[in-house]
Design an enzyme around this catalytic site. Sequence first.
Site, PDB file in Angstrom:
ATOM      1  N   SER A 265       0.823  -1.223   0.000  1.00  0.00           N
ATOM      2  CA  SER A 265       0.000   0.000   0.000  1.00  0.00           C
ATOM      3  C   SER A 265       0.851   1.263   0.000  1.00  0.00           C
ATOM      4  O   SER A 265       0.321   2.354  -0.151  1.00  0.00           O
ATOM      5  CB  SER A 265      -0.915   0.003   1.224  1.00  0.00           C
ATOM      6  N   CYS A 266       2.174   1.119   0.185  1.00  0.00           N
ATOM      7  CA  CYS A 266       2.983   2.339   0.337  1.00  0.00           C
ATOM      8  C   CYS A 266       4.045   2.552  -0.732  1.00  0.00           C
ATOM      9  O   CYS A 266       4.046   3.596  -1.388  1.00  0.00           O
ATOM     10  CB  CYS A 266       3.660   2.331   1.698  1.00  0.00           C
ATOM     11  N   LEU A 267       4.973   1.616  -0.896  1.00  0.00           N
ATOM     12  CA  LEU A 267       6.129   1.919  -1.753  1.00  0.00           C
ATOM     13  C   LEU A 267       5.737   2.382  -3.161  1.00  0.00           C
ATOM     14  O   LEU A 267       6.145   3.474  -3.580  1.00  0.00           O
ATOM     15  CB  LEU A 267       7.109   0.737  -1.804  1.00  0.00           C
ATOM     16  N   ASP A 270       3.867   5.787  -3.005  1.00  0.00           N
ATOM     17  CA  ASP A 270       4.674   6.923  -2.554  1.00  0.00           C
ATOM     18  C   ASP A 270       5.662   7.369  -3.629  1.00  0.00           C
ATOM     19  O   ASP A 270       5.910   8.561  -3.796  1.00  0.00           O
ATOM     20  CB  ASP A 270       5.407   6.579  -1.249  1.00  0.00           C
TER      21      ASP A 270
END
Length: 440
Positions: A265-267, A270
């Site tokens: 859900s992040c790398l 982002d």
Amino acid sequence: MKICVIGAGYVGLATGVMFGKLGHEVVCADIDESRVKSVNSGRLPFHEPPLEKELKRLVKAGSLRAVTDTRGAVRDCKFVFICVQTPSLPSGRIDINPVKAATREVGRALRRSEDYKVIVMKSTVVPGTTDSVVKPMLERLSGRKCGVHFGLCMNPEFLQEGTALEDSMEPARIVVGSEDKRSGDLLAALYRPVKAPKVRTDPRSAEMIKYASNTFLATKISYANEIANMCERFGIDSEQVLEAAGMDPRIGRLFLRPGLGFGGSCLPKDVRALRDRARSEGYRSRLLDALLAINEGQPVEGIRLLEKAVGPLRGKRIAVLGLAFKGGVDDIRETRAVPLVTELMARGARVVAYDPMAMDNFISVMPTIEYASSAAECLNGADGCIVQADWPEFKRLGRKEFSKMTNPVVVDGRRCLDPAAVEKAGARYLGIGYAPGRGK
Ligand code: UDX
Ligand code: UDX
């Protein structure tokens, strides 16, 4: 202290449970009624056993509860943590509508409260969001002044799924970015029992620290993938190369495992968001472009290895082991299994898939492929297999399971298996960046 956490997702619940464990009274507000019910019965809406154990204990003790009334929860508390999701839009920009929705509720609650509250932005937002979007919204809706009637901080999270509670209780650092000194002091004091270096800064820098951290992790993975792809073509095993390179403390050993690319859900989100934010200032980040392009190519690297061993995939039955974005979680956000399975199907393969935890989630996005109820069943009759997530149970596969394959070929897309053990069990082993070592 009474603490309100808005958003009962991974970050919100890890934050809430951490403050509960530190002895505070926590209210988790979420607009999703089923999540609220689940939290109040001590169940997490996702798979994270140590966090769930602690949640159960806190709910039972009455020190953590969940509600749907965000405004009421804000009014009652001294600290308010905004932990809602910030997903990617198709352009790569983050969708800050959930942040705005939560901010609206906080602003309206502030209008009717007399005490000085500290509002803390924990969701990952691009530099400038807290001071130029959240702050004016709060001031306008509350009719009060930031730094005088309420405080505002940006306090990014750095937790990894699978170790959410541990990462919250023992972080590598705590970043407190404050608009005003008073709110920064109060937030730093709230974190006093947590042993970690505290970095005091302004909200924009705090927002950027989060992106600088995640894009560096993504850079390390894409670097490892690039080295691994070259090693495999040169007949060198990348494992030893990366291990030895990582022994230099300037490089570091962690996050150098090559594979089918980074998901979660992040790398990916982002990296895209920072690239988009830079573009909005007229700056093109060639590094971020490159590391995303490398990431996109990794599933095809895995398929190339498979084709090397089994030939053209048309009509072949291919087993995909692991559908989560990494082993140990049931989260499929941005999992590399989606581009992998899509490409396998585009090449005419018949895909059969298995995951110990993430199967139900995956079925909802890819309902038409075949699913197996165990790794052994998945391998049965397969013309080859790709390991997409590093679940520990895949390490235990042996002769019994491989012998049931029509063609026992294993492509290790996460470098999580022991090549010698796989070969000893009668299967051919191929892996991202793998070449059998000589002279060892
Ligand atoms: C987190 C971070 O907050 C995000 O910025 C980071 O980049 C990734 O991790 P996560 O905890 O994974 O997000 O989000 P999710 O599991 O989707 O939970 C968010 C919750 O907020 C949902 O339960 C949603 O219902 C809730 N929500 C959203 C509210 O309660 N109010 C709103 O106005 C919007
Ligand atoms: C990540 C960051 O690690 C965390 O600090 C941040 O707060 C949220 O994003 P998470 O999403 O839980 O955490 O996943 P992580 O463990 O970092 O893995 C991300 C992806 O990279 C996975 O798909 C994983 O398989 C892959 N990965 C990780 C590699 O391919 N190689 C590695 O060496 C490490």
